[in-house]
Design a protein around this motif. Structure first.
Motif, PDB file in Angstrom:
ATOM      1  N   HIS A 313       0.790  -1.289   0.166  1.00 42.12           N
ATOM      2  CA  HIS A 313       0.086   0.008   0.004  1.00 42.12           C
ATOM      3  C   HIS A 313       0.850   1.397  -0.055  1.00 42.12           C
ATOM      4  N   ARG A 314       1.940   1.207   0.737  1.00 39.06           N
ATOM      5  CA  ARG A 314       2.923   2.204   0.896  1.00 39.06           C
ATOM      6  C   ARG A 314       3.428   2.496  -0.635  1.00 39.06           C
ATOM      7  N   LEU A 315       3.772   1.485  -1.396  1.00 41.33           N
ATOM      8  CA  LEU A 315       4.323   1.852  -2.670  1.00 41.33           C
ATOM      9  C   LEU A 315       3.339   2.372  -3.748  1.00 41.33           C
ATOM     10  N   ILE A 316       1.917   1.897  -3.649  1.00 42.23           N
ATOM     11  CA  ILE A 316       0.885   2.453  -4.328  1.00 42.23           C
ATOM     12  C   ILE A 316       0.657   3.998  -4.023  1.00 42.23           C
ATOM     13  N   ARG A 317       0.660   4.293  -2.635  1.00 43.01           N
ATOM     14  CA  ARG A 317       0.253   5.625  -2.070  1.00 43.01           C
ATOM     15  C   ARG A 317       1.365   6.567  -2.396  1.00 43.01           C
ATOM     16  N   GLU A 318       2.765   6.197  -2.018  1.00 45.78           N
ATOM     17  CA  GLU A 318       3.624   7.136  -1.989  1.00 45.78           C
ATOM     18  C   GLU A 318       4.663   7.272  -3.213  1.00 45.78           C
ATOM     19  N   TYR A 319       4.853   5.955  -3.772  1.00 45.02           N
ATOM     20  CA  TYR A 319       5.848   5.637  -5.033  1.00 45.02           C
ATOM     21  C   TYR A 319       5.477   5.397  -6.400  1.00 45.02           C
TER      22      TYR A 319
ATOM     23  N   PRO B 301      -8.319  -0.556   0.090  1.00 41.10           N
ATOM     24  CA  PRO B 301      -8.125  -1.639  -0.711  1.00 41.10           C
ATOM     25  C   PRO B 301      -8.281  -2.726   0.090  1.00 41.10           C
ATOM     26  N   ILE B 316      -9.208   3.111  -7.648  1.00 38.96           N
ATOM     27  CA  ILE B 316      -7.581   3.320  -7.581  1.00 38.96           C
ATOM     28  C   ILE B 316      -6.709   3.341  -9.060  1.00 38.96           C
ATOM     29  N   VAL B 322      -7.170   8.122  -4.344  1.00 41.03           N
ATOM     30  CA  VAL B 322      -6.210   7.640  -3.607  1.00 41.03           C
ATOM     31  C   VAL B 322      -6.205   6.396  -2.477  1.00 41.03           C
ATOM     32  N   CYS B 323      -5.428   5.560  -2.571  1.00 40.46           N
ATOM     33  CA  CYS B 323      -5.306   4.359  -1.699  1.00 40.46           C
ATOM     34  C   CYS B 323      -5.240   4.841  -0.382  1.00 40.46           C
ATOM     35  N   THR B 325      -5.261   3.715   3.773  1.00 36.25           N
ATOM     36  CA  THR B 325      -5.295   2.338   4.588  1.00 36.25           C
ATOM     37  C   THR B 325      -5.678   2.769   6.051  1.00 36.25           C
ATOM     38  N   LEU B 390      14.268   5.724  -2.862  1.00 34.00           N
ATOM     39  CA  LEU B 390      12.898   5.392  -3.391  1.00 34.00           C
ATOM     40  C   LEU B 390      12.115   6.608  -3.633  1.00 34.00           C
TER      41      LEU B 390
END
Lengths: 408, 408
Positions: A313-319, B301, B316, B322-323, B325, B390
């Motif tokens: 989820h972090r990859l989707i949200r932030e990256y 998600p 999404i 926005v994802c 969580t 990253l």
């Protein structure tokens, strides 16, 4: 005749036992590449810099003959901006200091023997099995690759996805890995991963079970299956696929080598998909390499209640990782169209297509009118209009709806 | 004296019983708004157009007095481009034809009585409790709102999130809805939803359980709790929050009215979050309205193996949702900073901050050097560098790492 202090014939024999063809013009360079892979740590860009300027053999000679920093700089001066000379001088100084303790031609020859003993081969740039995409690493490109199994499998990464994730996978993650790897394998993609416990192992297993091709990159020598609990799995990968490392045989994995191994996985693959990963999973490192190389990056979402999916989820949200939920969506990452899907993603239902057909760019039409034109129930028309409005394909105007033309 | 064929005093009394203050100058307009809410279907932009030009009372008079289309067009001509006149003429013709069967002042008065009987009140634009954000709907703005409960709760939607999702929720979805609504309520946000089974109901319940404010929009009259299985829940919402509809009392919900009700939920809320939704869930319609209005849109998600989350993933992937969580991430949607997080999202761990501090923009530093400067283990430095790379905050250069300054 000697070569780097060794009997030249001995070197030629060692290379031949690896299946590497060499002649008077190439033996020194091939052996030097092998030696360098044991002298410089993975990703050592100063080694990459010297080798790219004077060749592996030339760079090794500099080291063996104790060239001064000034002389080395003279030899590569055309690669350095004048204003950087002083900084580079200190880097060369540091580099030769760290390389020298490992400088041992006899031990390099020994690594060739270890490789021959486990039926590994040596790949260098220019070899037909060398995976071209890996050259995108620039000065961080490995100087050589040690390969057990089928070198053609490594070459097949020209059509491949990296499937990576946490060692501490859940049942959900393992299920997702299995579905992903078998789906990709059956569509002709080579599955690249790192042979670790958890997600990596499941991805390799599922690819093998589907008679697909799979390639594992190790952080230590290919004669040392790691983790040892995956010896059998790694043996099975060798039978049809390839197990690859830039570390010579006998080399042990280290944290640094794991991180650098991840750059190889990201580099050889067309795209990288993180299947399940915690907030600080090492697979985020692979994702970072993929992003830095401009490779498409996907992540599979999971329950927000599962810490094992927090990294995805972090990859989707932030990256900017693409949220991928099916094998087709993974394939879309590399730009291949999936039969039945509209180019550019999404896929239209037949209802939506019929509604689009019934709309006009100029005349507003009521849902009731569209229902008559399409033969669909008014409720269905309303649903389809809602979806299409979301996608900016239609818009509501006073008195009804219009079609919005758009370039895709 | 008569008003729209009714005894004016009778109208005044009916309004007073709703708690609506009126005088000679406003009685006609207030009653006409109430009447229009029963004549035009929700979202009827032609009704919105006429009312915005000649007022509700003026528009009602046109209808009662059988104005010709030509005369109506004359009255509103300044709102229409010359080239559109013919198209608008036909729309006016259609509109008056569909409104006329519902034109019945006596029945409008009866709706006021039904409202008074269930202690509902009538809100019109300009009332202090009118939610300003709803005016962003333009010609689709409701002509009046019927409210049971506390009108101030409706006004409190100035700080609110819409939490919506499928009726066919799973245990996972209900858990997520409960966490989201109670977290938002305890942070002072009003929770807006649609009182439906599944996600909506759980969101209202959790907000109430946290002593928060919650507002439900219904697709039928507020005197008819729908679904009937939620009569008790809707009653509890009325006690402290508000139950709202643009349909007058006695009106039944319909599919069209559900879809239009969704636009009200999206319009009054600062942001909309879809918590769990199947591929074709009605909550995607609410999401579409939010997106069309430029409101922030989030989706939670879930497992890719759950069809009940397919709509969220679709939002999404395809619609830029926005994802989200956690509750903090939902709050971030409306631009509020969360204590402890770096502005712009993400949040840095203390390790990452220490590593950033130890890096320089100009001098490359090795991880080992950074380890010495930060006092962190080298492994930790490597991990932090991976995360920071990253995020493009650091970059690897020949010989080590540098800090990348950036405007945020």
């Amino acid at each position: 005749m000697t070569l780097f202090g060794l009997d030249r014939r001995e070197v030629e024999t060692a290379l031949t036992r690896l299946g590497v063809e060499s002649d008077d013009g190439t033996t020194a360079e091939l052996f030097a590449r092998a030696a360098w892979s044991g002298i410089a740590e993975p990703g050592d860009s100063m080694a990459g810099f010297l080798v790219s300027h004077v060749g592996a053999s030339g760079a090794l000679t500099m080291l063996i003959d104790h060239w001064s920093t000034a002389r080395i700089l003279d030899a590569v001066a055309n690669g350095i901006a004048g204003s950087d000379l002083q900084a580079v001088a200190s880097q060369v100084e540091n580099a030769t200091a760290r390389w020298r303790p490992r400088l041992d031609s006899r031990s390099a020859l020994q690594q060739l023997s270890l490789a021959a003993a486990c039926h590994a081969t040596l790949l260098t740039p220019g070899n037909p099995a060398w995976p071209d995409r890996i050259d995108d690493l620039g000065l961080h490109t490995p100087l050589a690759l040690w390969v057990r199994g089928n070198p053609a499998a490594l070459r097949s990464t020209s059509r491949s996805l990296a499937l990576v994730g946490a060692r501490a996978a859940t049942g959900y993650g393992e299920h997702v890995a299995t579905e992903a790897a078998s789906g990709l394998a059956s569509r002709g993609f080579t599955v690249v991963s790192g042979a670790a416990y958890g997600i990596d192992g499941m991805a390799h297993r599922a690819a093998l079970a589907t008679q697909g091709t799979t390639v594992a990159f190790l952080a230590g020598g290919v004669d040392r299956p790691y983790p040892s609990g995956h010896s059998v799995l790694i043996g099975r990968i060798i039978e049809t696929g390839a197990v690859v490392s830039e570390i010579p045989c006998g080399g042990a994995p280290s944290k640094w080598r794991f991180l650098q191994r991840n750059r190889l996985i990201a580099a050889v693959s067309e795209a990288t998909v993180v299947l399940e990963a915690g907030w600080r999973s090492g697979s985020l490192n692979t994702a970072g390499h993929a992003a830095a190389l401009g490779r498409p990056l996907g992540a599979v979402p999971g329950p927000v209640t599962s810490a094992a999916s927090a990294g995805c989820h972090r990859l989707i949200r932030e990256y900017g990782a693409v949220c991928v939920t099916t094998v087709d969506e993974m394939v879309e990452l590399v730009g291949d169209s999936v039969p039945g899907a509209e180019p550019g993603g999404g896929g239209r239902s037949s209802d939506e297509i019929r509604v689009l057909d019934a709309l006009s760019v100029r005349s507003v039409r009521t849902p009731e009118d569209v229902a008559v034109r399409t033969g669909l129930p008014v409720d269905t028309v309303h649903s389809a209009l809602g979806i299409l409005e979301l996608d900016a394909r239609v818009a509501e105007r006073p008195g009804g709806w219009v079609y919005l033309p758009q370039a895709r």
